[in-house]
Design a protein around this motif. Structure first.
Motif, PDB file in Angstrom:
ATOM      1  N   PRO A 177      20.457  -3.597   9.143  1.00 56.52           N
ATOM      2  CA  PRO A 177      20.263  -5.052   9.177  1.00 56.52           C
ATOM      3  C   PRO A 177      18.876  -5.499   9.615  1.00 56.52           C
ATOM      4  N   ARG A 178      18.054  -4.571  10.164  1.00 58.82           N
ATOM      5  CA  ARG A 178      16.760  -4.988  10.702  1.00 58.82           C
ATOM      6  C   ARG A 178      15.585  -4.114  10.268  1.00 58.82           C
ATOM      7  N   SER A 179      15.845  -2.928   9.748  1.00 59.36           N
ATOM      8  CA  SER A 179      14.765  -1.998   9.388  1.00 59.36           C
ATOM      9  C   SER A 179      15.060  -1.369   8.031  1.00 59.36           C
ATOM     10  N   CYS A 180      14.412  -1.865   6.988  1.00 61.00           N
ATOM     11  CA  CYS A 180      14.722  -1.423   5.624  1.00 61.00           C
ATOM     12  C   CYS A 180      13.917  -0.211   5.173  1.00 61.00           C
ATOM     13  N   TYR A 181      12.754   0.017   5.790  1.00 64.18           N
ATOM     14  CA  TYR A 181      11.922   1.147   5.375  1.00 64.18           C
ATOM     15  C   TYR A 181      12.416   2.421   6.056  1.00 64.18           C
ATOM     16  N   ALA A 182      12.893   3.381   5.254  1.00 64.54           N
ATOM     17  CA  ALA A 182      13.369   4.648   5.801  1.00 64.54           C
ATOM     18  C   ALA A 182      12.303   5.734   5.692  1.00 64.54           C
ATOM     19  N   ASN A 183      11.585   5.771   4.559  1.00 65.75           N
ATOM     20  CA  ASN A 183      10.531   6.766   4.367  1.00 65.75           C
ATOM     21  C   ASN A 183       9.570   6.268   3.295  1.00 65.75           C
ATOM     22  N   TRP A 184       8.362   6.862   3.260  1.00 60.34           N
ATOM     23  CA  TRP A 184       7.329   6.352   2.361  1.00 60.34           C
ATOM     24  C   TRP A 184       6.118   7.279   2.376  1.00 60.34           C
ATOM     25  N   ASP A 185       5.203   7.037   1.448  1.00 58.36           N
ATOM     26  CA  ASP A 185       3.863   7.623   1.456  1.00 58.36           C
ATOM     27  C   ASP A 185       2.881   6.460   1.483  1.00 58.36           C
ATOM     28  N   ALA A 186       2.055   6.398   2.496  1.00 53.68           N
ATOM     29  CA  ALA A 186       1.084   5.300   2.609  1.00 53.68           C
ATOM     30  C   ALA A 186      -0.257   5.756   2.044  1.00 53.68           C
ATOM     31  N   ARG A 187      -0.321   5.887   0.738  1.00 53.29           N
ATOM     32  CA  ARG A 187      -1.524   6.420   0.104  1.00 53.29           C
ATOM     33  C   ARG A 187      -2.225   5.409  -0.790  1.00 53.29           C
ATOM     34  N   GLY A 188      -1.775   4.193  -0.767  1.00 55.86           N
ATOM     35  CA  GLY A 188      -2.363   3.194  -1.645  1.00 55.86           C
ATOM     36  C   GLY A 188      -1.551   3.049  -2.913  1.00 55.86           C
ATOM     37  N   LYS A 189      -1.546   1.837  -3.459  1.00 60.27           N
ATOM     38  CA  LYS A 189      -0.733   1.552  -4.639  1.00 60.27           C
ATOM     39  C   LYS A 189      -1.608   0.884  -5.693  1.00 60.27           C
ATOM     40  N   TRP A 209      10.703  -6.208  -9.108  1.00 56.53           N
ATOM     41  CA  TRP A 209      11.334  -5.103  -9.833  1.00 56.53           C
ATOM     42  C   TRP A 209      12.146  -4.193  -8.909  1.00 56.53           C
ATOM     43  N   GLU A 210      12.135  -4.479  -7.601  1.00 61.02           N
ATOM     44  CA  GLU A 210      12.954  -3.725  -6.646  1.00 61.02           C
ATOM     45  C   GLU A 210      13.929  -4.686  -5.965  1.00 61.02           C
ATOM     46  N   PRO A 211      14.943  -5.157  -6.677  1.00 62.27           N
ATOM     47  CA  PRO A 211      15.823  -6.198  -6.131  1.00 62.27           C
ATOM     48  C   PRO A 211      16.592  -5.777  -4.886  1.00 62.27           C
ATOM     49  N   GLN A 212      16.992  -4.514  -4.788  1.00 66.59           N
ATOM     50  CA  GLN A 212      17.743  -4.092  -3.602  1.00 66.59           C
ATOM     51  C   GLN A 212      16.852  -4.076  -2.362  1.00 66.59           C
ATOM     52  N   GLY A 213      15.660  -3.508  -2.501  1.00 64.81           N
ATOM     53  CA  GLY A 213      14.724  -3.521  -1.382  1.00 64.81           C
ATOM     54  C   GLY A 213      14.312  -4.930  -1.022  1.00 64.81           C
ATOM     55  N   ARG A 214      14.172  -5.753  -2.034  1.00 63.54           N
ATOM     56  CA  ARG A 214      13.783  -7.143  -1.821  1.00 63.54           C
ATOM     57  C   ARG A 214      14.832  -7.897  -1.007  1.00 63.54           C
ATOM     58  N   ALA A 215      16.088  -7.713  -1.356  1.00 67.05           N
ATOM     59  CA  ALA A 215      17.172  -8.382  -0.634  1.00 67.05           C
ATOM     60  C   ALA A 215      17.286  -7.860   0.789  1.00 67.05           C
ATOM     61  N   CYS A 216      17.134  -6.547   0.953  1.00 69.83           N
ATOM     62  CA  CYS A 216      17.227  -5.952   2.287  1.00 69.83           C
ATOM     63  C   CYS A 216      16.134  -6.486   3.198  1.00 69.83           C
ATOM     64  N   VAL A 217      14.894  -6.512   2.702  1.00 68.01           N
ATOM     65  CA  VAL A 217      13.768  -6.978   3.506  1.00 68.01           C
ATOM     66  C   VAL A 217      13.923  -8.459   3.851  1.00 68.01           C
ATOM     67  N   ALA A 218      14.374  -9.260   2.913  1.00 71.06           N
ATOM     68  CA  ALA A 218      14.562 -10.690   3.186  1.00 71.06           C
ATOM     69  C   ALA A 218      15.542 -10.895   4.334  1.00 71.06           C
ATOM     70  N   VAL A 262       0.813  -1.225   0.000  1.00 75.70           N
ATOM     71  CA  VAL A 262       0.000   0.000   0.000  1.00 75.70           C
ATOM     72  C   VAL A 262       0.844   1.272   0.000  1.00 75.70           C
ATOM     73  N   ALA A 263       2.168   1.138   0.076  1.00 78.79           N
ATOM     74  CA  ALA A 263       3.036   2.313   0.185  1.00 78.79           C
ATOM     75  C   ALA A 263       3.622   2.703  -1.166  1.00 78.79           C
ATOM     76  N   THR A 264       3.766   4.002  -1.367  1.00 79.22           N
ATOM     77  CA  THR A 264       4.405   4.527  -2.572  1.00 79.22           C
ATOM     78  C   THR A 264       5.610   5.370  -2.165  1.00 79.22           C
ATOM     79  N   ASN A 265       6.441   5.670  -3.138  1.00 78.86           N
ATOM     80  CA  ASN A 265       7.620   6.522  -2.902  1.00 78.86           C
ATOM     81  C   ASN A 265       8.465   6.015  -1.738  1.00 78.86           C
ATOM     82  N   ILE A 266       8.698   4.718  -1.718  1.00 82.06           N
ATOM     83  CA  ILE A 266       9.487   4.129  -0.634  1.00 82.06           C
ATOM     84  C   ILE A 266      10.960   4.498  -0.799  1.00 82.06           C
ATOM     85  N   ILE A 267      11.560   4.929   0.292  1.00 82.67           N
ATOM     86  CA  ILE A 267      13.002   5.142   0.347  1.00 82.67           C
ATOM     87  C   ILE A 267      13.577   4.035   1.224  1.00 82.67           C
ATOM     88  N   TRP A 268      14.472   3.248   0.642  1.00 76.55           N
ATOM     89  CA  TRP A 268      15.015   2.100   1.355  1.00 76.55           C
ATOM     90  C   TRP A 268      16.236   2.482   2.182  1.00 76.55           C
TER      91      TRP A 268
END
Length: 203
Positions: A94-106, A174-183, A83-89
């Protein structure tokens, strides 16, 4: 609108618009599409997850939906990525990948593989979304697994480890860096939390 943030309260709302301001959660927005409120409560453990009252006994919303505070109860949480847009990773954490975002629906068109991204998961804690704290996923009801609903609408029972490996189902491909960080971050949290080590990983 009228529900409070998971860490907010009536006092927060009165004193701090940034923290406790009322908002509409994902499950409020689907009210027109569901037959009744009980659909958001797992019959195997109906009282876990989001509850209608805070620790002081105050309602967690301005109004009782459908005329009953019990209609606020639900046992599911949304995958924040869905549901988040404009995510900044925060790719180095090592434990928290979400730095900033807009939770306006996707929009659905924003996903390259909607059948491979989790939208909704069974929840243990009181927060309505799964962001950095994946330990709110509830694995203690269905044989150390959980029921997940994906962005394309299909549902599937899975063990949480299978949502991270071999492919991370919490972030689109399509977001491989965010994907790897979150995993990595999610597995770090799961393996260091006493409840999830036992209930989710069976260790």
């Amino acid at each position: 609108p009228g529900r409070y943030w998971c860490w907010g309260s009536r006092a927060d709302f009165a004193n701090n618009w940034d923290c406790g301001a009322p908002y509409a959660a994902w499950y409020d927005l689907i009210v027109p599409y569901k037959k009744n409120y009980a659909i958001l409560r797992c019959p195997s453990r109906p009282n876990r997850g989001y509850v209608p009252f805070d620790e002081n006994g105050n309602p967690t919303a301005e109004q009782a939906p459908g005329g009953s505070w019990e209609n606020l109860r639900n046992t599911y949480a949304v995958n924040f990525y869905a549901v988040a847009t404009n995510i900044i990773w925060n790719l180095t954490h090592p434990r928290s990948c979400y730095a900033n975002w807009d939770a306006r629906g996707k929009p659905l068109a924003a996903f390259s593989s909607p059948a491979n991204v989790i939208a909704i998961a069974e929840a243990y804690g009181a927060c309505p979304d799964i962001r950095n704290l994946v330990t709110t996923v509830d694995c203690g009801v269905h044989n150390r697994g959980s029921n997940y609903v994906f962005v394309d609408g299909h549902a599937k029972w899975m063990r949480i480890a299978a949502t991270l490996n071999p492919a991370n189902l919490w972030v689109d491909e399509w977001e491989p860096q965010g994907r790897a960080c979150v995993a990595n971050a999610y597995m770090n949290r799961l393996t260091t939390d006493a409840r999830t080590v036992t209930e989710c990983l069976g260790q």
